[in-house]
Design a protein around this motif. Sequence first.
Motif, mmCIF file in Angstrom:
data_model
loop_
_atom_site.group_PDB
_atom_site.id
_atom_site.type_symbol
_atom_site.label_atom_id
_atom_site.label_comp_id
_atom_site.label_asym_id
_atom_site.label_seq_id
_atom_site.Cartn_x
_atom_site.Cartn_y
_atom_site.Cartn_z
ATOM 1 N N ALA A 89 0.848 -1.185 0.000
ATOM 2 C CA ALA A 89 0.000 0.000 0.000
ATOM 3 C C ALA A 89 0.886 1.238 0.000
ATOM 4 O O ALA A 89 1.958 1.266 0.632
ATOM 5 N N THR A 90 0.468 2.269 -0.711
ATOM 6 C CA THR A 90 1.315 3.451 -0.867
ATOM 7 C C THR A 90 1.352 4.343 0.364
ATOM 8 O O THR A 90 2.253 5.178 0.484
ATOM 9 N N ASP A 91 0.411 4.178 1.288
ATOM 10 C CA ASP A 91 0.385 5.018 2.496
ATOM 11 C C ASP A 91 0.069 4.148 3.701
ATOM 12 O O ASP A 91 -1.097 3.810 3.931
ATOM 13 N N GLN A 94 -2.945 4.935 5.826
ATOM 14 C CA GLN A 94 -4.294 4.685 5.319
ATOM 15 C C GLN A 94 -4.547 3.206 5.026
ATOM 16 O O GLN A 94 -5.650 2.840 4.617
ATOM 17 N N ARG A 95 -3.552 2.384 5.227
ATOM 18 C CA ARG A 95 -3.665 0.975 4.871
ATOM 19 C C ARG A 95 -4.785 0.301 5.669
ATOM 20 O O ARG A 95 -4.855 0.461 6.893
ATOM 21 N N PRO A 123 -6.047 6.555 -6.285
ATOM 22 C CA PRO A 123 -4.988 6.745 -5.281
ATOM 23 C C PRO A 123 -5.422 6.304 -3.877
ATOM 24 O O PRO A 123 -4.608 5.766 -3.119
ATOM 25 N N GLN A 124 -6.694 6.492 -3.566
ATOM 26 C CA GLN A 124 -7.195 6.039 -2.267
ATOM 27 C C GLN A 124 -7.129 4.519 -2.158
ATOM 28 O O GLN A 124 -6.747 3.975 -1.115
ATOM 29 N N ARG A 126 -5.058 2.520 -3.838
ATOM 30 C CA ARG A 126 -3.662 2.102 -3.756
ATOM 31 C C ARG A 126 -3.088 2.360 -2.368
ATOM 32 O O ARG A 126 -2.197 1.632 -1.911
ATOM 33 N N ALA A 127 -3.573 3.405 -1.709
ATOM 34 C CA ALA A 127 -3.101 3.687 -0.361
ATOM 35 C C ALA A 127 -3.629 2.679 0.646
ATOM 36 O O ALA A 127 -3.016 2.455 1.698
ATOM 37 N N ALA A 128 -4.764 2.057 0.335
ATOM 38 C CA ALA A 128 -5.468 1.237 1.320
ATOM 39 C C ALA A 128 -5.053 -0.225 1.322
ATOM 40 O O ALA A 128 -5.209 -0.907 2.339
ATOM 41 N N ASP A 489 -13.071 1.551 -2.363
ATOM 42 C CA ASP A 489 -12.712 2.693 -1.525
ATOM 43 C C ASP A 489 -13.596 2.824 -0.294
ATOM 44 O O ASP A 489 -13.125 3.185 0.792
#
Length: 503
Positions: A89-91, A94-95, A123-124, A126-128, A489
């Motif tokens: 996950a990118t963040d 937020q994962r 993006p949300q 990918r962050a999650a 999301d």
Amino acid sequence: MTVDRRRKRKQSMVAVLAAVTGVLAGAGTAVAAPADPLARFAQQELHWKSCDDPRLDPAGAQCADVTVPLSYAEPQGRTITVAISRIPATDPAQRRGIMLSNSGGPGGPGLDFMVEVGAALTPQGRAAYDLIGMDPRGVGRSTPINCGWPRGFGLQSAGVDAGAFAESVAMQSELAARCATAYGDTLRHYTTRNTARDMDVIRGLLGADRISYYGTSYGTYLGAVFQQMFPERSDRFVLDSSVDPHRYGAGMLRDMGPANEAALDLWADWAAARDGEFHLGATREQVRATLLGLIDRAGREPIKVGAYLVDDHWLPMVPYVGLDDPRKYELIANQLRQIADAAAGQEVQPGPELTEILAMVTAAQPRDSSAQMAIMCGDVGVPRDPAWYWGNIEAARASQPVFGTFSHNITPCAFWAEPAEPPTVVGNSAPALIVQSTGDTRTTYGAAQAMRQALSGSRMVTLQDVPIHAIFGRYPNACVYGAVNSYFDTGVLPEADYSCRAE
């Protein structure tokens, strides 16, 4: 009874109870419930490393091998490995979890599948999610099934007549025999149910209480089976281009016939409008007649196309491969033009796409598609009498002149060992988002409607009037992509089923 006597009896009862409790405790220690037989798999350490893959490495993925039991009924026995990839996950802030996946098949490798799926997420999204690719058991970098077939594909057309069908029966029997000789009883453990169990082992090793999931084609069946077996461990599931869970196996193949004939009509109209370029015919009927003439010609004498001999068992596979996507219409026309030129005696060197098809269906590969057959045949039994298939083939010829002999033909499953377990009966209220095109040639619109009914808590988003198989990450459509991303999301399904239009 005096107080003293009551006291003595009470003391005596306490002593007896203590003695009995001690006996039970001692017996419990001596015959303690055995440790969890899957504990050694749940406690293994994953060794993450570079994937050494041109798609995965630039995406920041790492790969690992997961050890699982060959048979979950005998977890102390032989083990195999399942290869997985992870794009983080990118963040981390937020994962929310992991998203597993399956690219279809069955038997399709999926280690790099989440690269293209991840590119379609917001993006949300990918962050999650950690995006998890997987080569299912028997496939790709996992412990492989490779029966050493002399050709690469386990499905074929029955051909133009009874003699060709007899050839097909003999060929399919030989393929099954090769697998039985190479793997024996272990073949029965390469199944969808065991892949679902593998997914649950992976879930635990990755520290997740539940998994989210994106699956396409056969991957929708795998996802539905996982939800049926592990409903409490299922989170947000998207099933793209769905199998009918009640017709998986022979019924699923038979349903492909009418869908591919309808798609062939659309392509024939397209080719007829460009007869000056491809010279296949100026009307739909003429284009179809050209194709049927080539199939009949290949049945009398195989057509030499480059290094390959193409007969009536394989020629229908050329348009079949391309009809899952309307963007391939020109490719199909060029390929059939090359075959027509070869049939007329010209020296033809097939293009790379046609070479890939012909190599897949006519020649042995570094790794054949026997894993696909192992999974399908291990999941669901099929009729074994060749006469049953021949009757269906003959009945389908009038309405399905090109693809009826393929969709109704006998497969290696008719000569396979009986499945080790009954097929999973899918029917539950687990939430899922089903996305489907009405013109899908692989998993039909009716199949997706059946999946929608089987998963009563699901919702369905339909892409109207597009003959496409597998939409998200492959065929851009803002309406469908919006539905998938909104669910991943937010976790909120649409209030009702609805349709999208082609752009």
